[in-house]
Design a protein around this motif. Sequence first.
Motif, PDB file in Angstrom:
ATOM      1  N   TRP A 153       0.822  -1.208   0.000  1.00 56.02           N
ATOM      2  CA  TRP A 153       0.000   0.000   0.000  1.00 56.02           C
ATOM      3  C   TRP A 153       0.858   1.261   0.000  1.00 56.02           C
ATOM      4  CZ3 TRP A 153      -5.468   0.577   0.395  1.00 56.02           C
ATOM      5  CH2 TRP A 153      -6.180  -0.640   0.425  1.00 56.02           C
ATOM      6  N   ILE A 154       0.374   2.270  -0.689  1.00 56.77           N
ATOM      7  CA  ILE A 154       0.943   3.624  -0.622  1.00 56.77           C
ATOM      8  C   ILE A 154      -0.097   4.482   0.085  1.00 56.77           C
ATOM      9  CG2 ILE A 154       1.767   5.619  -1.918  1.00 56.77           C
ATOM     10  CD1 ILE A 154       2.435   3.654  -4.204  1.00 56.77           C
ATOM     11  N   LEU A 155       0.230   4.903   1.299  1.00 53.58           N
ATOM     12  CA  LEU A 155      -0.719   5.642   2.130  1.00 53.58           C
ATOM     13  C   LEU A 155      -0.254   7.069   2.348  1.00 53.58           C
ATOM     14  CD1 LEU A 155      -1.304   2.887   4.841  1.00 53.58           C
ATOM     15  CD2 LEU A 155      -2.719   3.366   2.837  1.00 53.58           C
ATOM     16  N   GLY A 156      -1.197   7.963   2.437  1.00 51.64           N
ATOM     17  CA  GLY A 156      -0.841   9.358   2.686  1.00 51.64           C
ATOM     18  C   GLY A 156      -2.085  10.214   2.790  1.00 51.64           C
ATOM     19  N   GLY A 157      -1.898  11.490   2.652  1.00 49.37           N
ATOM     20  CA  GLY A 157      -3.048  12.383   2.725  1.00 49.37           C
ATOM     21  C   GLY A 157      -2.655  13.835   2.840  1.00 49.37           C
ATOM     22  N   GLY A 158      -3.687  14.668   2.929  1.00 53.53           N
ATOM     23  CA  GLY A 158      -3.465  16.104   3.080  1.00 53.53           C
ATOM     24  C   GLY A 158      -4.155  16.950   2.030  1.00 53.53           C
ATOM     25  N   TRP A 159      -4.864  16.317   1.072  1.00 48.07           N
ATOM     26  CA  TRP A 159      -5.554  17.149   0.081  1.00 48.07           C
ATOM     27  C   TRP A 159      -6.738  17.852   0.732  1.00 48.07           C
ATOM     28  CZ3 TRP A 159     -10.560  15.682  -1.804  1.00 48.07           C
ATOM     29  CH2 TRP A 159     -10.983  14.397  -1.451  1.00 48.07           C
ATOM     30  N   ASP A 160      -7.016  19.050   0.280  1.00 53.18           N
ATOM     31  CA  ASP A 160      -8.001  19.921   0.919  1.00 53.18           C
ATOM     32  C   ASP A 160      -9.378  19.690   0.305  1.00 53.18           C
ATOM     33  OD1 ASP A 160      -9.595  22.068   1.782  1.00 53.18           O
ATOM     34  OD2 ASP A 160      -7.852  23.369   2.027  1.00 53.18           O
ATOM     35  N   GLU A 161     -10.244  18.987   1.039  1.00 52.56           N
ATOM     36  CA  GLU A 161     -11.577  18.702   0.509  1.00 52.56           C
ATOM     37  C   GLU A 161     -12.348  19.972   0.175  1.00 52.56           C
ATOM     38  OE1 GLU A 161     -10.342  17.462   3.449  1.00 52.56           O
ATOM     39  OE2 GLU A 161     -11.376  15.609   4.005  1.00 52.56           O
ATOM     40  N   GLY A 162     -12.161  21.013   0.983  1.00 50.17           N
ATOM     41  CA  GLY A 162     -12.874  22.258   0.734  1.00 50.17           C
ATOM     42  C   GLY A 162     -12.466  22.907  -0.567  1.00 50.17           C
ATOM     43  N   GLU A 163     -11.160  23.068  -0.769  1.00 52.90           N
ATOM     44  CA  GLU A 163     -10.675  23.742  -1.975  1.00 52.90           C
ATOM     45  C   GLU A 163     -10.887  22.896  -3.223  1.00 52.90           C
ATOM     46  OE1 GLU A 163      -6.719  25.169  -1.807  1.00 52.90           O
ATOM     47  OE2 GLU A 163      -7.114  26.612  -0.211  1.00 52.90           O
ATOM     48  N   TRP A 164     -10.821  21.559  -3.081  1.00 57.78           N
ATOM     49  CA  TRP A 164     -10.916  20.677  -4.243  1.00 57.78           C
ATOM     50  C   TRP A 164     -12.354  20.263  -4.565  1.00 57.78           C
ATOM     51  CZ3 TRP A 164      -6.599  16.488  -4.863  1.00 57.78           C
ATOM     52  CH2 TRP A 164      -5.332  17.066  -4.642  1.00 57.78           C
ATOM     53  N   MET A 165     -13.312  20.655  -3.746  1.00 52.81           N
ATOM     54  CA  MET A 165     -14.651  20.080  -3.840  1.00 52.81           C
ATOM     55  C   MET A 165     -15.286  20.281  -5.204  1.00 52.81           C
ATOM     56  SD  MET A 165     -16.653  18.244  -2.138  1.00 52.81           S
ATOM     57  CE  MET A 165     -18.343  17.659  -2.337  1.00 52.81           C
ATOM     58  N   ASN A 166     -15.024  21.402  -5.836  1.00 49.85           N
ATOM     59  CA  ASN A 166     -15.659  21.670  -7.122  1.00 49.85           C
ATOM     60  C   ASN A 166     -15.003  20.908  -8.269  1.00 49.85           C
ATOM     61  OD1 ASN A 166     -17.537  23.431  -5.986  1.00 49.85           O
ATOM     62  ND2 ASN A 166     -16.124  25.163  -6.115  1.00 49.85           N
ATOM     63  N   ILE A 167     -13.758  20.483  -8.095  1.00 49.69           N
ATOM     64  CA  ILE A 167     -13.065  19.671  -9.111  1.00 49.69           C
ATOM     65  C   ILE A 167     -12.369  18.531  -8.388  1.00 49.69           C
ATOM     66  CG2 ILE A 167     -11.442  19.636 -11.038  1.00 49.69           C
ATOM     67  CD1 ILE A 167     -11.742  22.633 -11.301  1.00 49.69           C
ATOM     68  N   LEU A 168     -13.098  17.472  -8.119  1.00 45.96           N
ATOM     69  CA  LEU A 168     -12.543  16.349  -7.377  1.00 45.96           C
ATOM     70  C   LEU A 168     -11.619  15.504  -8.254  1.00 45.96           C
ATOM     71  CD1 LEU A 168     -15.672  15.202  -5.351  1.00 45.96           C
ATOM     72  CD2 LEU A 168     -13.577  16.198  -4.421  1.00 45.96           C
ATOM     73  N   PRO A 169     -10.602  14.895  -7.677  1.00 40.26           N
ATOM     74  CA  PRO A 169      -9.706  14.033  -8.454  1.00 40.26           C
ATOM     75  C   PRO A 169     -10.406  12.712  -8.809  1.00 40.26           C
ATOM     76  CG  PRO A 169      -9.154  13.893  -6.135  1.00 40.26           C
ATOM     77  CD  PRO A 169     -10.231  14.943  -6.249  1.00 40.26           C
ATOM     78  N   TRP A 237     -13.942   2.891   3.599  1.00 46.14           N
ATOM     79  CA  TRP A 237     -12.786   2.546   2.776  1.00 46.14           C
ATOM     80  C   TRP A 237     -11.530   2.410   3.636  1.00 46.14           C
ATOM     81  CZ3 TRP A 237     -11.639   5.480  -2.473  1.00 46.14           C
ATOM     82  CH2 TRP A 237     -10.777   4.694  -3.258  1.00 46.14           C
ATOM     83  N   ARG A 238     -11.346   3.351   4.559  1.00 42.63           N
ATOM     84  CA  ARG A 238     -10.162   3.302   5.411  1.00 42.63           C
ATOM     85  C   ARG A 238     -10.138   2.043   6.283  1.00 42.63           C
ATOM     86  NH1 ARG A 238     -10.680   9.092   5.612  1.00 42.63           N
ATOM     87  NH2 ARG A 238     -12.158   8.926   7.339  1.00 42.63           N
ATOM     88  N   ARG A 239     -11.320   1.572   6.642  1.00 41.72           N
ATOM     89  CA  ARG A 239     -11.374   0.383   7.491  1.00 41.72           C
ATOM     90  C   ARG A 239     -10.946  -0.891   6.768  1.00 41.72           C
ATOM     91  NH1 ARG A 239     -15.931   3.095  10.086  1.00 41.72           N
ATOM     92  NH2 ARG A 239     -17.469   2.057   8.767  1.00 41.72           N
ATOM     93  N   THR A 240     -10.760  -0.828   5.461  1.00 41.61           N
ATOM     94  CA  THR A 240     -10.304  -2.006   4.708  1.00 41.61           C
ATOM     95  C   THR A 240      -8.781  -2.118   4.664  1.00 41.61           C
ATOM     96  OG1 THR A 240     -10.213  -0.885   2.541  1.00 41.61           O
ATOM     97  CG2 THR A 240     -12.350  -1.797   3.228  1.00 41.61           C
ATOM     98  N   LEU A 241      -8.084  -1.157   5.264  1.00 38.84           N
ATOM     99  CA  LEU A 241      -6.623  -1.216   5.272  1.00 38.84           C
ATOM    100  C   LEU A 241      -6.137  -2.412   6.084  1.00 38.84           C
ATOM    101  CD1 LEU A 241      -5.807   2.561   5.857  1.00 38.84           C
ATOM    102  CD2 LEU A 241      -5.458   1.264   3.750  1.00 38.84           C
ATOM    103  N   PRO A 242      -4.941  -2.918   5.778  1.00 40.29           N
ATOM    104  CA  PRO A 242      -4.399  -4.030   6.561  1.00 40.29           C
ATOM    105  C   PRO A 242      -4.370  -3.668   8.041  1.00 40.29           C
ATOM    106  CG  PRO A 242      -3.043  -3.617   4.628  1.00 40.29           C
ATOM    107  CD  PRO A 242      -4.042  -2.500   4.700  1.00 40.29           C
ATOM    108  N   PRO A 243      -4.822  -4.557   8.933  1.00 38.09           N
ATOM    109  CA  PRO A 243      -4.923  -4.229  10.361  1.00 38.09           C
ATOM    110  C   PRO A 243      -3.559  -4.109  11.034  1.00 38.09           C
ATOM    111  CG  PRO A 243      -5.428  -6.547   9.998  1.00 38.09           C
ATOM    112  CD  PRO A 243      -5.300  -5.925   8.640  1.00 38.09           C
ATOM    113  N   GLU A 244      -3.515  -3.224  12.034  1.00 33.12           N
ATOM    114  CA  GLU A 244      -2.320  -3.081  12.869  1.00 33.12           C
ATOM    115  C   GLU A 244      -2.417  -3.995  14.075  1.00 33.12           C
ATOM    116  OE1 GLU A 244      -0.705   0.963  13.941  1.00 33.12           O
ATOM    117  OE2 GLU A 244      -2.597   1.555  12.991  1.00 33.12           O
TER     118      GLU A 244
END
Length: 581
Positions: A153-169, A237-244
């Motif tokens: 898995w490649i995990l990360g984050g930090g994209w701004d839902e507010g700023e990106w909301m009108n043009i989602l990836p 979706w996040r809950r499907t990650l490999p368990p710790e």
Amino acid sequence: MKKISSILMALLLVACAEEQPPQNQITADSILHNGKVYSFSWGDPDAEGVPASDAPYSNGTWSPDGEAIAIKDGNILAIGSMAEMSAYQGENTQMIDAKGGHVYPGFVDAHSHIRGLIANEKYVSITGAANEDEAIQMIIEATKDRELAPGEWILGGGWDEGEWMNILPTEKRLSELFPDNPVLMGGETGFGVWGNRAALVAAGFDRNTEDPDKGTFTRYEDGELSGVALDEAGRIWRRTLPPETVEERKDTLHKAMNVMASDGFTMTHDAGTASLSMAAFESLDAEKNMPIRIYAMVDRADSKLVDEWTAKGPKTFPGNMLFVRSMKSGLDGTLGVRSARFLEPYSDAPEHSGLDENWTKQIGQMDQMIQAGFQINTHAIGDKANREILEFLERNYAINPELRNLRHRSEHASVVHPDDYPRWVELNVIASAQPPYVSEDPPWALSRIGEERAKDMYAWRKMRRYGIRLAFGSDLSSYDHNIFYGIYGAITRANKEGYPVEGFLPEEKLTAEEAVRGYTNWAAYSAHVENNVGQLKPGMWADIAVVDKDILNVGTTNPSDLLNGEVMMTLVNGKVVFERD
């Protein structure tokens, strides 16, 4: 001559006695010296921010009220000049040099998600990316030297839902770049997830996957999933990650607590502690391996844990490093993805007022825990969600009026209806707010709710005038938890670049003293520990932060300079848990 000699000897003995500590004087374990101490032991400022009459403040200038602190058994013995504290110095007293730094009560982050600081050693940060293209380049750069095994898995984050909301990836480019590796990037506020096709497949999601009651999977026109999940869909979706394992979570949390210590925090409130983290905290506490204090809020979404703690009741663990006496719940989503709940529709989406669902189960679990004596800390952004907290409390107080004393909190308390402020005071609700919000959200938030409703957005001066208590946190890792940034935001209500120049709703600005109190004794009050932390007074726990900025004076005259501040040293229970080289 004998008479003269006797007189001289008597005078010498008196002089020596004056230089020695009294025979029954307690000897300090350590003395923090060579500092400029602001004890915050004076009274609170008034509703306009005017310092109390006993504050060390005169003609617009603050003055330290001590230079040394004597410490014994993890508690503060005394505060004063070094000459005064030398009375507590013994042969084995450790001398801790503050190196001329400014000494404050240890800072408290009243709302954090501490695991997010060290969620994964290979965590990819895309914070600051303005759009999908910039984020893609950051992911490429962060993974270019990694030897990725198929399925890793490649995990990360930090994209701004507010700023990106009108043009989602979408998933397309991530799928092309990493066809054999699931990629999952969390949103900045925790209400959005963006991933590739491999991550969708690993989760078992396809075009037939239905949206949950309070969430959305974005789709292409043909109905195929396009790679973004919002609100509850993202959490699924996040809950499907490999368990710790518990040991892995312990390692993560211990590292995160050390990061907080290095940033001047001696206590943090973990806003939503689920079973794995709770087990890890309890194990670390039993091992006496807690660098800072943790106020763990039982995660309402973890039903099994809710039942377990309802049966146990609130608890402060031996050693006073771990506290479980509250529940973290939620009554809406976020402004960014328009899931915050409002009494009237969104200004930029007239057909929509936020999440529309049946909250019966959630409210029922909140009822369960409040009647068991737990403080209820409820995520509430919109004015409707904040009103529903009041209705929930009124119903439960009718059953047991003593529950009013538990200091229940609105977590975020972002927008309050003007009619509701008096009810907050009547029901003894604390506004647990996050200064980084007011620095970062207004540019897009204004378009969501319009200027009129925005007058009651992060309205902290108004709250102070009504007598509503405040507590400050960061909402890390969604926002920067740097203490200087948080204090700067509360004072200026501007972003790091100083925009808007006068600040967002400048009439709601707080003073430097109020901002510091939000992160010290006011935050401590919100966790029922104000008699132990948040001020530097004899008998209180020796939780101390030493910084290189005179926050009170710099925050008054040149608050932008706070952004250059550094933490020099942090003490918890009188022990140095961080010292900058």
